[in-house]
Motif scaffolding. Structure first.
Motif, mmCIF file in Angstrom:
data_model
loop_
_atom_site.group_PDB
_atom_site.id
_atom_site.type_symbol
_atom_site.label_atom_id
_atom_site.label_comp_id
_atom_site.label_asym_id
_atom_site.label_seq_id
_atom_site.Cartn_x
_atom_site.Cartn_y
_atom_site.Cartn_z
ATOM 1 N N VAL A 188 0.837 -1.202 0.000
ATOM 2 C CA VAL A 188 0.000 0.000 0.000
ATOM 3 C C VAL A 188 0.875 1.256 0.000
ATOM 4 N N ASP A 189 0.827 1.993 -1.092
ATOM 5 C CA ASP A 189 1.575 3.249 -1.230
ATOM 6 C C ASP A 189 0.699 4.399 -0.750
ATOM 7 N N THR A 190 1.100 5.070 0.319
ATOM 8 C CA THR A 190 0.271 6.124 0.915
ATOM 9 C C THR A 190 0.749 7.524 0.515
ATOM 10 N N ALA A 191 -0.066 8.510 0.847
ATOM 11 C CA ALA A 191 0.253 9.904 0.536
ATOM 12 C C ALA A 191 1.320 10.441 1.477
ATOM 13 N N GLY A 192 2.140 11.337 0.953
ATOM 14 C CA GLY A 192 3.134 12.008 1.782
ATOM 15 C C GLY A 192 2.849 13.505 1.800
ATOM 16 N N ARG A 193 3.583 14.225 2.600
ATOM 17 C CA ARG A 193 3.487 15.697 2.627
ATOM 18 C C ARG A 193 4.905 16.240 2.607
ATOM 19 N N LEU A 194 5.046 17.510 2.343
ATOM 20 C CA LEU A 194 6.370 18.121 2.362
ATOM 21 C C LEU A 194 6.906 18.222 3.786
ATOM 22 N N ALA A 195 5.996 18.197 4.760
ATOM 23 C CA ALA A 195 6.404 18.199 6.169
ATOM 24 C C ALA A 195 5.352 17.433 6.966
ATOM 25 N N VAL A 196 5.721 17.004 8.157
ATOM 26 C CA VAL A 196 4.779 16.263 9.002
ATOM 27 C C VAL A 196 3.631 17.191 9.408
ATOM 28 N N ASP A 197 2.400 16.752 9.214
ATOM 29 C CA ASP A 197 1.255 17.538 9.700
ATOM 30 C C ASP A 197 0.211 16.595 10.277
ATOM 31 N N GLU A 198 -0.669 17.144 11.084
ATOM 32 C CA GLU A 198 -1.636 16.338 11.829
ATOM 33 C C GLU A 198 -2.581 15.576 10.913
#
Length: 442
Positions: A188-198
């Protein structure tokens, strides 16, 4: 791989490798330089300090000052401690469950999607599994398209749902699809963000709770150093992941992530990515990596890669051809293709003891054999079978057809003839004769 760190550690340990007197003072001075090298590699200060303290205690406890080879003993102690720092023993992936569910986590740009494909390809070819890739990054259509391209490239099905904005539902539906269609691995390939967020952390936490994966991997760009370690801690607090994947180790990596991450999150590094190709994935062996960091190469991994490409039947045919003096350029091309399948050329060279240091400023392109292949492909079938046919006019035609010079054609022929003679020598008792000759030269 870790070139800067390797250079600095080599300089730090150089004094003790010599034949001069070894004292407690220069042991302390050497370890001060070792600590500086670790800090420059972006290793956490506390970890670097603890590392050198442990090495000093072990060195003095083993009477390094009075041993006949203090330099070598010191290098061994440093090597053993580097191995422990990176986890000690290699840890495999958990493939229990029907199907086995593997959840990929990490920041955007860490290489999750590419690594998901590499892992699927690895499990398909090495473990003879039938994987299913699942696209759960609903925010970036490009990520879904990328996964489909990767899946097509390696011959693995990709599950995605157009219009569905619920990654939890997509992942659950994918597992049902896998059970119905004979897939025994779900990645399962999940979404990432440019930085950790809630929002991101809540989303991946919900997916994790819903599908209860057998294996949760945290993918991290090894070039981000200490930042990667801090991010890993945040993810681990939420997911309690099972292992770490270090990507982009073929780049200008400082080494901080590889050396610090196990101490900070107490989770093993399970895999490393060593290039762009789908085959550029390796199980992480702490002891082998410690050898490479200290410039000792990694012959075991090199042999393993060679064995993976070894075809016993082809080897027998080649042996017969060599015995009958029928080794030609078509056979030479097959050998080149086997070497190319082993992986990134600079990475392979780095596995040979001493070669990594000698080639640190040399740019070895993955297309290093391109001009050789061009020359061979410009030959006629008869010329490839019987290299003795190559006279001056034929060489001129081949040079023109391949876009290379006559000098390069002559150089290739010279290398080919030398290799043919060497292979002929190694047949029968030639190998023994060669060893006797080498021993007589000592």
């Amino acid at each position: 791989m870790f070139n800067n760190l390797s250079d600095k550690l080599d300089k730090a340990l150089h004094v003790l490798k010599g034949h001069g007197s070894i004292t407690e003072v220069n042991v302390a001075e050497t370890l001060k330089e070792v600590r500086r090298a670790l800090l420059d590699a972006d290793v956490n200060f506390k970890i670097a300090k603890q590392f050198t303290t442990t090495v000093k205690e072990k060195a003095l406890g083993q009477n390094v000052l009075t041993t006949l080879q203090p330099g070598q003993l010191m290098v061994k102690i440093v090597k053993d401690e580097l191995t422990q720092l990176m986890g000690g023993d290699a840890e495999g992936i958990n493939l229990s469950g029907t199907p086995t569910v593997i959840l990929m986590s990490g920041l955007q740009g860490s290489g999750k999607t590419t690594f998901s494909g590499k892992l699927a390809n690895y499990l398909k070819t090495k473990k003879t599994k039938k994987p299913l890739l699942v696209a759960c990054d609903i925010y970036r259509p490009a990520a879904i398209n990328q996964l489909h391209v990767v899946g097509e490239q390696i011959g693995v099905e990709v599950y995605s749902e157009e219009g569905n904005q619920d990654p939890v539902a997509i992942s659950q539906n994918a597992i049902k699809h896998a059970k119905s269609n004979g897939h025994n691995i779900v990645i399962v390939d999940t979404a990432g963000r440019l930085a950790v967020d809630e929002e991101m952390m809540n989303e991946i936490s919900n997916i994790h709770k819903a599908i209860q994966p057998q294996e949760t991997l945290f993918v991290v760009d090894s070039m981000t150093g200490q930042d990667a370690v801090n991010t890993a801690k945040t993810f681990n607090d939420i997911l309690n992941f099972d292992g770490v994947v270090l990507t982009k180790l073929d780049g200008d990596t400082r080494g901080g992530a590889a050396l610090s991450i196990k101490s900070v999150v107490n989770k093993p590094i399970k895999f490393i990515g060593t290039g762009e190709k789908m085959e550029a994935i390796d199980v992480f062996y702490p002891d082998r990596m410690a050898d490479r960091i200290l410039g000792m190469g990694d012959v075991v991994s090199l042999v393993e890669r060679a064995q993976e490409q070894f075809d016993e039947e082809e080897a027998r045919k080649l042996q017969k051809k060599i015995a009958k003096n029928q080794f030609g350029f078509d056979d030479f091309l097959k050998q080149i293709n086997q070497v190319k399948k082993m992986g990134n050329m600079k990475d392979l060279m780095g596995m040979i003891p001493g070669a990594g240091k000698a080639l640190k400023d040399v740019d070895i392109d993955d297309d290093a054999f391109k001009h050789v292949e061009a020359i061979i492909h410009s030959m006629t079938p008869a010329e490839r079978t019987k290299p003795a046919l190559l006279d001056a006019s034929r060489k001129k035609r081949i040079a023109k057809g391949s876009g290379r010079t006559i000098q390069e054609v002559n150089q290739l022929l010279k290398q080919f003839n030398q290799m043919s003679k060497m292979m002929k020598m190694m047949q029968g008792g030639g190998g023994r004769k060669m060893m006797q000759m080498m021993q007589g030269m000592k």
